[in-house]
Design an enzyme around this catalytic site. Sequence first.
Site, PDB file in Angstrom:
ATOM      1  N   THR A 169       0.767  -1.343   0.079  1.00 61.41           N
ATOM      2  CA  THR A 169      -0.024   0.002  -0.030  1.00 61.41           C
ATOM      3  C   THR A 169       0.697   1.483   0.013  1.00 61.41           C
ATOM      4  O   THR A 169       1.769   1.381   0.724  1.00 61.41           O
ATOM      5  CB  THR A 169      -1.206  -0.041   1.330  1.00 61.41           C
ATOM      6  OG1 THR A 169      -1.706  -1.088   1.370  1.00 61.41           O
ATOM      7  CG2 THR A 169      -1.941   1.060   1.081  1.00 61.41           C
ATOM      8  N   ARG A 197     -11.330 -10.667  -2.643  1.00 61.46           N
ATOM      9  CA  ARG A 197     -10.716 -10.166  -1.247  1.00 61.46           C
ATOM     10  C   ARG A 197     -10.694  -8.747  -1.381  1.00 61.46           C
ATOM     11  O   ARG A 197      -9.964  -8.088  -1.985  1.00 61.46           O
ATOM     12  CB  ARG A 197      -9.625 -10.735  -0.666  1.00 61.46           C
ATOM     13  CG  ARG A 197      -9.026 -10.284   0.698  1.00 61.46           C
ATOM     14  CD  ARG A 197      -8.299  -9.142   0.598  1.00 61.46           C
ATOM     15  NE  ARG A 197      -7.612  -9.014   1.734  1.00 61.46           N
ATOM     16  CZ  ARG A 197      -6.730  -7.868   2.056  1.00 61.46           C
ATOM     17  NH1 ARG A 197      -6.459  -6.920   0.909  1.00 61.46           N
ATOM     18  NH2 ARG A 197      -6.203  -7.498   3.330  1.00 61.46           N
ATOM     19  N   VAL A 198     -11.465  -8.030  -0.429  1.00 61.24           N
ATOM     20  CA  VAL A 198     -11.004  -6.461  -0.441  1.00 61.24           C
ATOM     21  C   VAL A 198     -10.430  -6.268   1.068  1.00 61.24           C
ATOM     22  O   VAL A 198     -11.128  -6.654   2.030  1.00 61.24           O
ATOM     23  CB  VAL A 198     -12.359  -5.616  -0.462  1.00 61.24           C
ATOM     24  CG1 VAL A 198     -12.227  -4.261  -0.166  1.00 61.24           C
ATOM     25  CG2 VAL A 198     -12.886  -5.919  -1.939  1.00 61.24           C
ATOM     26  N   GLY A 199      -9.448  -5.525   0.900  1.00 56.54           N
ATOM     27  CA  GLY A 199      -8.804  -5.020   2.449  1.00 56.54           C
ATOM     28  C   GLY A 199      -9.256  -3.882   2.787  1.00 56.54           C
ATOM     29  O   GLY A 199     -10.351  -3.179   2.620  1.00 56.54           O
ATOM     30  N   ASP A 200      -8.349  -3.139   3.767  1.00 54.59           N
ATOM     31  CA  ASP A 200      -8.861  -1.851   4.434  1.00 54.59           C
ATOM     32  C   ASP A 200      -8.678  -0.679   3.705  1.00 54.59           C
ATOM     33  O   ASP A 200      -9.627   0.217   3.779  1.00 54.59           O
ATOM     34  CB  ASP A 200      -7.925  -1.779   5.696  1.00 54.59           C
ATOM     35  CG  ASP A 200      -6.557  -1.721   4.998  1.00 54.59           C
ATOM     36  OD1 ASP A 200      -5.857  -2.474   4.589  1.00 54.59           O
ATOM     37  OD2 ASP A 200      -6.050  -0.625   5.046  1.00 54.59           O
ATOM     38  N   THR A 220      -1.765   1.573   6.378  1.00 54.00           N
ATOM     39  CA  THR A 220      -0.838   0.600   5.563  1.00 54.00           C
ATOM     40  C   THR A 220      -0.832  -0.388   6.676  1.00 54.00           C
ATOM     41  O   THR A 220      -0.793  -0.409   7.798  1.00 54.00           O
ATOM     42  CB  THR A 220       0.249   1.057   4.957  1.00 54.00           C
ATOM     43  OG1 THR A 220       1.048  -0.144   4.589  1.00 54.00           O
ATOM     44  CG2 THR A 220       1.035   1.854   5.913  1.00 54.00           C
ATOM     45  N   GLY A 221      -0.861  -1.676   5.944  1.00 59.28           N
ATOM     46  CA  GLY A 221      -0.452  -2.870   6.993  1.00 59.28           C
ATOM     47  C   GLY A 221      -1.574  -4.078   6.655  1.00 59.28           C
ATOM     48  O   GLY A 221      -2.150  -3.868   5.574  1.00 59.28           O
ATOM     49  N   HIS A 222      -1.654  -4.837   7.547  1.00 52.60           N
ATOM     50  CA  HIS A 222      -2.207  -5.986   7.347  1.00 52.60           C
ATOM     51  C   HIS A 222      -3.961  -5.621   7.538  1.00 52.60           C
ATOM     52  O   HIS A 222      -4.537  -5.310   8.100  1.00 52.60           O
ATOM     53  CB  HIS A 222      -2.247  -7.155   8.414  1.00 52.60           C
ATOM     54  CG  HIS A 222      -3.010  -8.454   8.286  1.00 52.60           C
ATOM     55  ND1 HIS A 222      -3.840  -8.834   9.392  1.00 52.60           N
ATOM     56  CD2 HIS A 222      -3.299  -9.196   7.330  1.00 52.60           C
ATOM     57  CE1 HIS A 222      -4.378 -10.039   8.854  1.00 52.60           C
ATOM     58  NE2 HIS A 222      -3.929 -10.170   7.761  1.00 52.60           N
ATOM     59  N   GLY A 223      -4.603  -5.720   6.463  1.00 51.42           N
ATOM     60  CA  GLY A 223      -6.155  -5.110   6.029  1.00 51.42           C
ATOM     61  C   GLY A 223      -7.098  -5.790   7.032  1.00 51.42           C
ATOM     62  O   GLY A 223      -7.912  -4.944   7.453  1.00 51.42           O
TER      63      GLY A 223
END
Length: 314
Positions: A169, A197-200, A220-223
Amino acid sequence: MEPVIVIHGGAWAIPDHLAECSKTGVKNAAKCGYSVLVNGGNSMQAVESAVRILEDDRSFDAGHGAVLNANGDVELDALIMDGKNLAAGTVSCIKNISNPVTYARLVLEKTSHSMLTGKGADAYAEKLNIARVSRDELVTEYAIQEWEQYHKYKQSVTNLFNTEKAHDTVGAVAIDSEGNVSCATSTGGITNKMVGRVGDSPILGCGGYADNHTGAVSTTGHGESIMKVTLARLVLFYMEQGDTPKAAADQALEYMLHRVHGRGGLVAVSKNGQWAARFTTKRMAWASIQNGILTYGLNPEEKFQECLDNFSCR
Ligand code: GLY
């Protein structure tokens, strides 16, 4: 109000061979966004221009350089938000588009919706005549190698993020001379993610949030972890309680680490122009410009400064 821009290029264990180009990339994006601000542009134009630079830079997981999903395909997510009126445009799971942040802005400006996704988003992009690019144009050799590693060792994405080994990101926050704040975030997500899959990143309050009453944040990071704690909004909540952007960022990232074992990073700017770039991963490339001073870093607590006398896009 003195304008400010703050950029991140993703929080993860950036390998040494990507360290220099990641720093150069975020510095270029900061200079471009700042040139917009000092030439009379508003914070929305600044964050969009800055994120486009990062989407076009193959060092980053967004636009060109995006990571691959489980099928080896590219699905992109992005968000842009205007702190003046809380208007937002977001796109998720879109394909064959170089600059998802600009498409997100068009969703904000041309539709009555906040998010377009998948096939509908593809169809609307056709209608708007947004230039389409082939999957191969977006994919880098590094993204292919990362994807092959995941398949070879059958690693789970979550485990990799907790050991800080995932590409991630880009984002920007800005405040303009009128005191308006904005944020923008763009990503290819995480390597080997499930199709669909959709993240944050395109989720309001998670991948970003902007409100002139408080400030703006891009994360940014693990969604999946970021969504659980609504990280961007959590930072603004702490700022509303009186914390500085740095204290609010540290408290929110610490909460995410201990509550859901998730790592990440963020950039934040307050309505008074205070800013922070913080992370709990091994590295995050970031850069900021305020009063003509460029500040940037990559490793924890690292900070370099340069005095700039002209600002231009590249
Ligand atoms: N933070 C980006 C993602 O998890 O998709």
